[in-house]
Write an enzyme that holds these catalytic residues in place. Structure first.
Site, PDB file in Angstrom:
ATOM      1  CD  GLN A 150      -0.288   9.458  13.850  1.00 15.03           C
ATOM      2  OE1 GLN A 150       0.289  10.419  13.353  1.00 15.03           O
ATOM      3  NE2 GLN A 150      -0.794   8.488  13.099  1.00 15.03           N
ATOM      4  N   GLY A 200       0.833  -1.206   0.000  1.00 13.35           N
ATOM      5  CA  GLY A 200       0.000   0.000   0.000  1.00 13.35           C
ATOM      6  C   GLY A 200       0.862   1.247   0.000  1.00 13.35           C
ATOM      7  CG  HIS A 201       3.287   2.161   3.398  1.00 13.67           C
ATOM      8  ND1 HIS A 201       3.319   1.020   4.171  1.00 13.67           N
ATOM      9  CD2 HIS A 201       2.676   3.109   4.162  1.00 13.67           C
ATOM     10  CE1 HIS A 201       2.784   1.276   5.355  1.00 13.67           C
ATOM     11  NE2 HIS A 201       2.376   2.528   5.377  1.00 13.67           N
TER      12      HIS A 201
END
Ligand code: AMP
Length: 282
Positions: free
Chosen positions: A64, A39-40
């Site tokens: 986060q 995906g990256h």
């Protein structure tokens, strides 16, 4: 295979970026938290098409994560990431230390609104988008990219970052990239590494339910009923559901009427200790 240059300090980053800007070479940034997967790498390929030079940042951003979340156990594998980036088209890997991003005395936070407060991820991870907006703004100012690529996998995040770039006129074009999936439909994610073999077998249900709901809605089925059935199916498969919602694909607000389009279905659910998110267009 060409290796990206690894840069760990701000002066070295600024020198590289200044050199590219001086020779009018456009740059695209792909922000990541590492544990890189296909995906990256799809984001890196898209970046390559958008700009002359590609920076991939690798930084597990403490801001986060809530104290109860998986910051300590988040998969980290810099050697594997650098091997994955070899020949990927990335020119520079920006790998700052936590103290470089958050030096002692760091006291500034960007708190986004709009798509960051619609009752989806923000409801279950209230700290999350301020952490993302702050680090992304910082990465943009450090790297000064012309474009930045974000995955639709984190659909709400893509909308939040787009608003951030527009609202603060950061001069960066935000480009969204489609979700990359395993052959069985499971959205690729660094957190999939947490799944046991048994959980991994169940995990694709999330996408199957989303796809099924989208198909029914597109063919005219009554929306509330479809979503209710979808929620039940996710529960039956063994997930603990955070949310399954149909929202306006642009604003992420609840649908105002039966004519409110385009629709995006978004889901978050926990399987054992792993929290998975996914989304599809209707
Ligand atoms: P992360 O390292 O999980 O913070 O993700 C970094 C970037 O990669 C974010 O823009 C994500 O949306 C994107 N990304 C992660 N997984 C996928 C995927 N399966 N398909 C497309 N983009 C992805």
């Amino acid at each position: 295979m060409t290796q990206p240059r690894i840069v760990r300090t701000l002066p070295a980053l600024h020198r590289a970026v200044a050199r590219w800007r001086a020779t009018r070479q456009t740059t695209a940034l792909v922000p990541t938290m590492g544990a890189l997967h296909q995906g990256h790498l799809a984001l890196v390929r898209l970046a390559r098409r958008r700009a002359r030079k590609v920076i991939v940042s690798i930084f597990v951003n403490p801001a986060q994560f809530a104290p109860s979340e998986d910051l300590a156990s988040y998969p980290r594998n810099l050697a594997g990431d650098l091997a994955a980036l070899a020949g990927s088209g990335a020119d520079l890997a920006w790998v700052p230390a936590t103290e470089t991003m958050y030096p002692p005395g760091f006291a500034t936070r960007i708190v986004p609104g709009g798509p960051a407060s619609v009752g989806l991820e923000d409801k279950f991870r209230p700290h999350f988008f301020a952490g993302v907006a702050t680090v992304v703004a910082k990465l943009f100012l450090q790297c000064r990219p012309d474009a930045a690529i974000f995955g639709e996998k984190d659909y709400q995040q893509l909308k939040v970052v787009t608003a951030l770039a527009n609202d603060l006129a950061l001069g960066v074009t935000i480009v969204g990239a489609p979700v990359v999936r395993e052959p069985d439909g499971l959205a690729m994610s660094s957190r999939n590494a947490y799944l046991s073999a048994q959980e991994r077998a169940v995990a694709p249900t999330l996408h199957q339910v989303l796809a099924d709901c989208a198909h029914k809605i597109a063919h005219g089925a009554e929306l509330a009923g479809v979503i209710e059935q979808g929620r039940a199916a996710i529960g039956r498969a063994g997930f603990v559901l955070d949310y399954l919602e149909a929202r306006n694909a642009e604003t992420l607000l609840p649908l105002a009427s039966a004519l409110d389009r385009p629709i995006r279905l978004l889901v978050a659910a926990r399987l054992g200790r792993t929290r998975l998110i996914d989304n599809v267009a209707v």
